[in-house]
Every structure is written in C-alpha cells, then in structure tokens.
Design a protein around this motif. Structure first.
Motif, PDB file in Angstrom:
ATOM      1  N   VAL A  82       0.736  -1.347   0.046  1.00 33.15           N
ATOM      2  CA  VAL A  82      -0.142  -0.078  -0.069  1.00 33.15           C
ATOM      3  C   VAL A  82       0.834   1.138   0.016  1.00 33.15           C
ATOM      4  O   VAL A  82       1.735   1.346   0.716  1.00 33.15           O
ATOM      5  CB  VAL A  82      -0.893   0.079   1.335  1.00 33.15           C
ATOM      6  CG1 VAL A  82      -1.641   1.323   1.280  1.00 33.15           C
ATOM      7  CG2 VAL A  82      -1.827  -1.253   1.311  1.00 33.15           C
ATOM      8  N   PHE A  83       0.627   2.180  -0.919  1.00 39.22           N
ATOM      9  CA  PHE A  83       1.395   3.242  -1.200  1.00 39.22           C
ATOM     10  C   PHE A  83       0.475   4.567  -0.735  1.00 39.22           C
ATOM     11  O   PHE A  83      -0.373   4.382  -0.407  1.00 39.22           O
ATOM     12  CB  PHE A  83       2.112   3.392  -2.730  1.00 39.22           C
ATOM     13  CG  PHE A  83       3.275   4.411  -2.716  1.00 39.22           C
ATOM     14  CD1 PHE A  83       4.462   3.900  -2.257  1.00 39.22           C
ATOM     15  CD2 PHE A  83       2.968   5.386  -3.744  1.00 39.22           C
ATOM     16  CE1 PHE A  83       5.556   4.789  -2.565  1.00 39.22           C
ATOM     17  CE2 PHE A  83       4.104   6.220  -3.835  1.00 39.22           C
ATOM     18  CZ  PHE A  83       5.323   6.054  -3.281  1.00 39.22           C
ATOM     19  N   LYS A  84       1.477   5.518  -0.488  1.00 41.43           N
ATOM     20  CA  LYS A  84       0.777   6.929  -0.297  1.00 41.43           C
ATOM     21  C   LYS A  84      -0.473   7.188  -1.128  1.00 41.43           C
ATOM     22  O   LYS A  84      -0.418   6.990  -2.446  1.00 41.43           O
ATOM     23  CB  LYS A  84       1.945   8.111  -0.849  1.00 41.43           C
ATOM     24  CG  LYS A  84       3.184   8.018   0.346  1.00 41.43           C
ATOM     25  CD  LYS A  84       4.049   9.023   0.153  1.00 41.43           C
ATOM     26  CE  LYS A  84       5.079   9.159   1.012  1.00 41.43           C
ATOM     27  NZ  LYS A  84       6.176  10.572   0.709  1.00 41.43           N
ATOM     28  N   GLY A  85      -1.352   7.680  -0.442  1.00 38.68           N
ATOM     29  CA  GLY A  85      -2.526   8.136  -1.087  1.00 38.68           C
ATOM     30  C   GLY A  85      -3.558   6.771  -1.062  1.00 38.68           C
ATOM     31  O   GLY A  85      -4.507   6.743  -1.786  1.00 38.68           O
ATOM     32  N   GLY A  86      -3.145   5.742  -0.368  1.00 41.26           N
ATOM     33  CA  GLY A  86      -3.978   4.752  -0.081  1.00 41.26           C
ATOM     34  C   GLY A  86      -4.082   3.678  -1.340  1.00 41.26           C
ATOM     35  O   GLY A  86      -5.141   3.147  -1.811  1.00 41.26           O
ATOM     36  N   LEU A  87      -2.777   3.929  -2.338  1.00 49.24           N
ATOM     37  CA  LEU A  87      -2.803   3.178  -3.319  1.00 49.24           C
ATOM     38  C   LEU A  87      -2.459   1.703  -3.041  1.00 49.24           C
ATOM     39  O   LEU A  87      -1.491   1.401  -2.549  1.00 49.24           O
ATOM     40  CB  LEU A  87      -1.961   3.788  -4.417  1.00 49.24           C
ATOM     41  CG  LEU A  87      -2.250   5.197  -5.012  1.00 49.24           C
ATOM     42  CD1 LEU A  87      -1.093   5.654  -5.602  1.00 49.24           C
ATOM     43  CD2 LEU A  87      -3.461   5.243  -5.491  1.00 49.24           C
ATOM     44  N   LYS A 135      -5.377   6.054 -15.446  1.00 52.49           N
ATOM     45  CA  LYS A 135      -4.876   7.531 -15.237  1.00 52.49           C
ATOM     46  C   LYS A 135      -5.026   8.217 -14.089  1.00 52.49           C
ATOM     47  O   LYS A 135      -4.411   8.836 -13.514  1.00 52.49           O
ATOM     48  CB  LYS A 135      -5.775   8.401 -16.246  1.00 52.49           C
ATOM     49  CG  LYS A 135      -5.384   9.712 -16.283  1.00 52.49           C
ATOM     50  CD  LYS A 135      -6.153  10.308 -17.525  1.00 52.49           C
ATOM     51  CE  LYS A 135      -7.671  10.527 -17.250  1.00 52.49           C
ATOM     52  NZ  LYS A 135      -8.263  11.133 -18.543  1.00 52.49           N
ATOM     53  N   SER A 136      -6.234   7.753 -13.499  1.00 54.62           N
ATOM     54  CA  SER A 136      -6.372   8.323 -11.899  1.00 54.62           C
ATOM     55  C   SER A 136      -5.249   7.638 -10.771  1.00 54.62           C
ATOM     56  O   SER A 136      -4.912   8.403 -10.050  1.00 54.62           O
ATOM     57  CB  SER A 136      -7.783   8.139 -11.468  1.00 54.62           C
ATOM     58  OG  SER A 136      -8.699   8.942 -12.045  1.00 54.62           O
ATOM     59  N   PHE A 137      -5.165   6.474 -11.254  1.00 54.52           N
ATOM     60  CA  PHE A 137      -4.026   5.673 -10.312  1.00 54.52           C
ATOM     61  C   PHE A 137      -2.614   6.607 -10.617  1.00 54.52           C
ATOM     62  O   PHE A 137      -2.026   6.725  -9.357  1.00 54.52           O
ATOM     63  CB  PHE A 137      -3.912   4.123 -10.673  1.00 54.52           C
ATOM     64  CG  PHE A 137      -2.514   3.548 -10.108  1.00 54.52           C
ATOM     65  CD1 PHE A 137      -2.594   3.064  -9.119  1.00 54.52           C
ATOM     66  CD2 PHE A 137      -1.385   3.576 -10.954  1.00 54.52           C
ATOM     67  CE1 PHE A 137      -1.638   2.512  -8.639  1.00 54.52           C
ATOM     68  CE2 PHE A 137      -0.207   2.804 -10.255  1.00 54.52           C
ATOM     69  CZ  PHE A 137      -0.399   2.313  -9.206  1.00 54.52           C
ATOM     70  N   LEU A 138      -2.170   6.819 -11.433  1.00 59.61           N
ATOM     71  CA  LEU A 138      -0.840   7.527 -11.567  1.00 59.61           C
ATOM     72  C   LEU A 138      -0.888   9.010 -11.280  1.00 59.61           C
ATOM     73  O   LEU A 138       0.000   9.178 -10.534  1.00 59.61           O
ATOM     74  CB  LEU A 138      -0.448   7.643 -13.321  1.00 59.61           C
ATOM     75  CG  LEU A 138       0.759   8.042 -13.773  1.00 59.61           C
ATOM     76  CD1 LEU A 138       2.025   7.330 -12.785  1.00 59.61           C
ATOM     77  CD2 LEU A 138       0.899   8.125 -15.070  1.00 59.61           C
ATOM     78  N   THR A 139      -1.989   9.696 -11.674  1.00 58.09           N
ATOM     79  CA  THR A 139      -2.034  10.945 -11.286  1.00 58.09           C
ATOM     80  C   THR A 139      -2.142  10.867  -9.678  1.00 58.09           C
ATOM     81  O   THR A 139      -1.697  12.091  -8.928  1.00 58.09           O
ATOM     82  CB  THR A 139      -3.018  11.806 -11.948  1.00 58.09           C
ATOM     83  OG1 THR A 139      -4.538  10.925 -11.572  1.00 58.09           O
ATOM     84  CG2 THR A 139      -2.926  11.808 -13.374  1.00 58.09           C
TER      85      THR A 139
END
Length: 559
Positions: free
Chosen positions: A372-377, A389-393
């Motif tokens: 799990v990365f920053k931004g809850g990714l 696109k929203s994942f990368l941005t």
C-alpha cells in the motif's frame, strides 16, 4: 434597488444608503410573497426617504426587469427632485467603500454617466451564442421556464432567415446592468419621443436589461464613461460570482464602490462594510478592473482544476488541455532488462523514489515492495486498471516534492500509454528491443519464444508510434538496443541531467550491464524461425560483441 429575495439584507442595505443621505426607491419582484413584502415595508417605515415602486414580475432575460427599473426610476425623479445621480443596485449589492466616497466622486464628475456601453461587435463576454441575434430575432419565451420553446423558436427563425428591423436611429449596445446616470440623462431616456416604439421593440429582445439603457444612453448623453461603478464579475459560463466572508481581503483590494453579489449569510462582509466609514480609506478613482488578474486565475482554476488533481467536482476535460499530472516524473523502458541493479543505482543518482513495473499484469511493483503506497494506493492490478490514469495521477499528486520514476515495457498493461505520451510532465526513456533480453535469458529456445517475441515487438511498435505522434507532449529519448550498448554512458548521463540536474549526484559506479554474449545468435535464431526482430537495430554478432566492462566508463555528470 431591485429585490426579490433575502429582503432582510435589502432592508439593511436600504437603511445604510438612506442614513447617508441617499434616497432609495425599492422594487420588489411581484413573484415574491406579499408577507415578505409587508415585512420589508414595516422594517423601513421609520425612514422618510425610502419609497416602494409598483411591483412587476421580473423573470431573468425578459423585459420585466427593465420595466421594474423604469418604474423605480420614474418614482425617484418625481419624489426626490434634489437627486443629481441615480444608481441602480440590487438587494445583494454591498457598498464596499464609504458612501461619502461615492458622493465625492460623483461631485467631481457632475455631468458624467457611468454605464458600460459597447457595440455588439466589440463585446467579448456574451455567453450562449446570441450576440447580434438578440436584437434581430424575437424572444417571446422565457429561457429558464420554456427552454424547449425558446430554443425551437430560435432555430425556426434561423431556418426562415427571419430578421427584425431595428428601430430608426437605434445602434444596439451592450453592457453591465448596474449603472449610475445623471438626472438629465435619465430624464431624457424616460421622456424619449420614441419611447413607446422602443419599449415595444425591446420587449422581444433577449436580456434587455443589458441593452435597453446601454443603447438609449448613446442617443441622449453628452458624456459617457463606459464602465460600471459596481464590481460584478461573471465566470466562463456567464454566471455571476458570489462573494463570501473569506473574500473580505479580496474586496478590500478593489477600488469599486459596490460589489455584487454578496451571499446573504456573509455576516462578516455586511458587518465590516456597513459601518459609518465602510472600513475603507478614500481612494482617488475607482478601478474595478484592478483585480481582474485574480478573477482570471479563478476561472482557470475552475476550468482546469489544480494540475494533476482529479476530483469529482472539478474533473478536467480533455478539450480544455492543461498539465495532466502534478509534478515531473520519469518512465524507463528497457533499462531494468539490461542492468543488474538499475533501480537502486537510479534512486541514488537522482535522489528519487524508483518503482518497478507499476503497470505489470500480476501486481503493482511499488518501491521497496510496499503493498500500500501513499494516497491509499493498493498493489492490486484490478483496482489500478479500473482507472489507470487516476491511479498514476494520484501517485504523482500524493508524492509532490519527491521525484517518481518507474519501469515500463511491452509486457505491461498499455492503457496508460496515451496519457503519459500527452503529459508534459512525463519524461520517457526507451531502449527499443530490450524486451527480448529476458526471453533470451529464460533458457527457452527461439522456437519456443518466437510467438511471445512477435507479440511484444508489436506492442512496443505501437508504443513508439504513440510517442512519435503529433499529440505527444512528453519529453522522449529513444535508443535502439544496438545504439545503447555501443555507448551506455551518454544515455545514462542524459537521463540524470534531464530528470534532476540539481541533485547531489554521488560518485558511484554505473549499474552493471548484463553480459550479452550469445544474444546475437538468439536474434538470428528468431529470424530463422520466421520473425524479424527489427527494433533492436543492427545488433552485432557474438564475435564482435565486447565484454560489457569494456564498453563504457563511468559517465561524466555535467553540473
């Protein structure tokens, strides 16, 4: 003063004007309930210089607003013969400078009419496609209540090429509804010899409150200053800005006398400006255009949003352009396939966060193997592929201030390619043909991997075609595999300087290039199997291929 809602604020404003020696005539929309109207009259009955004009229904875009203004103006001229200037305001217009400043300004310009009045050819702010046509077509239907009839009747008139004949001597002008006219000018308009004919004509003009007085003033005035004393701004859709309490500092910066329109619950604004001195020092001349720069920024922010921030309420559209991500980032295609330790070396050289293949099919390869990365990714490819696109941005937005880099190749999910190619913040480095190195190292024969190699080459060809397309805005550096291994130092130097030229580069060894002895024979075997490996370039034979340690020295980093 034209009012239709928030009559408690209208009473507060009328009392402020009257207490400073300004008689007020109030028109209340006939569609407003009688109870509210009676309450307003009762709240102001102790003030002798306040009148109420005949009530008329006022629907946006119709002649009712003009008729209300005419009735109130007629009563003002009849009941207050000492008045020298008449200012039109609404119940949401707040004086943001002392009334005495306005009185002093009008005293310095006793014969000047302050009204925005420009010809239709010079207007650049009309919205909706009806500029000259608002005067040449007929508009019997209300735009808000009868939209289908309105649009259908306009279309019919265009098909029939109908065109109204302008009244003799009338030159249509447009401008802000909020004006301040001298008594002689207003009297000349109201007693115009062609008033019945003009009124009949303007009853079928669209939004006549922006053209009736603005056109007639040109026939009777001797001195016009084509600007309004009221700050009234509209967004790109033609809707007026509403000012709230947190706009106090902004309103203090403008030299306009009045601001429209104020939110009825903006207690701080009313409490600040409806004081004896209006909370403002006297300025020499009003200048409502002083803060146009701030409004232009607001329009840009509303249209394009913050660069790289994608949210439900302000999701930018492709047609409006703009930067698509929040910060610069790097994409590397083919590097990890050629070097043992490329990612750790790049992280040290750039002082950046270097990820693996973020768009791999099996999982998202975040740096340091995080799930799990920053931004809850999440590292779930299913969640990522729902909206790449929203994942990368999101990743770029939540890591602003830290350079992000990741690996990409033909074995990855390709849906993100159009986005990164069109993003000016992306810098893409690609070594074409490097996808074949892992296939060669797999230990399988050329016959076994031929189909996969052909598929990857087709995917990479499409990727390169996208990068070379006319809509590409990303910075790109592309080498064939052959060109790269001849002198790897120069490409490595370029990518470091392009991504972070001010980084504190460490004097470390270059990443270790994989030995490629035998790779040339593998490519020849692919050709023998019927595939043409063209993206690698004219790769040297095994006999001509030097050891990797002899092919290049540590790059010189130019500072």
């Amino acid at each position: 003063m034209l009012c239709h809602a928030a009559l408690d604020r209208a009473a507060q404003l009328a009392r402020h004007w009257a207490s400073h020696g300004c008689p007020v005539v109030i028109h209340v929309d006939a569609r407003t309930s009688q109870d509210q109207f009676d309450a307003l009259q009762a709240a102001l009955k102790d003030l002798p210089d306040i009148r109420f004009s005949r009530r008329t229904p006022c629907e946006w875009g119709t002649f009712g607003i003009v008729q209300a203004t005419i009735d109130a103006s007629t009563q003002m001229l009849a009941d207050f013969p000492a008045v020298s200037h008449i200012l039109l305001a609404s119940g949401s217009c707040l004086p943001i400078r002392p009334v005495r400043a306005l009185q002093a300004h009008l005293a310095r310009h006793p014969h000047t009419d302050f009204i925005e009045s420009v010809t239709t050819a010079d207007v650049g702010w009309t919205v909706g496609g009806l500029n000259e046509e608002r005067f040449t077509l007929r508009f019997p239907f209300a735009w808000k209540r009868q939209r289908r009839l309105f649009d259908g009747y306009v279309t019919l008139q265009r098909i029939l090429r109908f065109r109204r004949r302008l009244t003799t001597g009338l030159v249509p002008h447009l401008g802000s509804q909020w004006w301040c006219l001298t008594r002689p000018t207003l009297e000349a308009i109201l007693h115009h010899p062609d008033r019945p004919l003009l009124d009949r004509y303007f009853r079928r003009v669209w939004i006549p409150d922006e053209s009736y007085f603005q056109s007639l003033v040109r026939q009777v005035s001797t001195r016009i200053e084509s600007r309004s004393l009221t700050l009234s701004k509209f967004d790109y859709q033609g809707r007026p800005y509403t000012f709230y309490d947190d706009h106090l500092h902004l309103l203090r910066q403008t030299d306009a006398f009045i601001a429209r329109k104020i939110w009825p619950q903006a207690d701080l604004l009313y409490r600040t400006f409806l004081t004896p001195d209006g909370d403002r020092a006297l300025a020499s001349e009003p200048n409502p255009g002083k803060i146009n720069r701030l409004f232009a920024k607001a329009v840009e922010r509303r249209v394009k949003g913050r660069p790289g921030l994608y949210m439900q309420s302000r999701f930018p559209t492709r047609a409006r352009g703009g930067t698509q991500s929040a910060a610069p980032y790097g994409i590397f295609s083919g590097f990890a396939e050629l070097f043992h330790d490329f990612q750790p070396w790049l992280a040290r050289a750039l002082d950046a966060r270097v990820h693996g293949h973020l768009f791999a099919f099996d999982r998202v390869e975040f740096a340091d193997g995080e799930s799990v990365f920053k931004g809850g990714l999440s590292d779930s490819p299913t969640l990522r592929d729902y909206n790449p696109k929203s994942f990368l941005t999101n990743l770029i937005w939540t890591t602003r201030g830290e350079t992000q880099c990741f690996q990409f190749g033909p074995a990855d999910e390709q849906a993100i390619v159009p986005f990164i190619a069109s993003d000016p913040n992306a810098t893409i480095f690609a070594i074409t043909g490097a996808f074949a190195v892992p296939l060669w190292r797999s230990g399988q024969s050329a016959a076994q991997v031929r189909g996969e190699a052909a598929r990857l080459q087709k995917v990479e060809s499409d990727f390169l075609h996208q990068l070379n397309g006319p809509e590409t805005k990303a910075r790109t550096r592309i080498w064939s595999l052959t060109d790269f291994i001849e002198n790897p130092a120069e490409p490595l130097e370029q990518l470091v300087d392009l991504l972070n030229p001010r980084a504190a580069h460490r004097a470390t060894d270059l990443p270790q290039l994989l030995p490629l002895n035998g790779f040339g024979s593998f490519l020849q075997d692919l050709r023998n199997q019927g595939m043409a490996p063209v993206l690698m370039g004219d790769f040297p034979s095994d006999a001509d291929l030097a050891q990797p340690e002899q092919t290049f020295a540590r790059p010189r980093i130019v500072r």
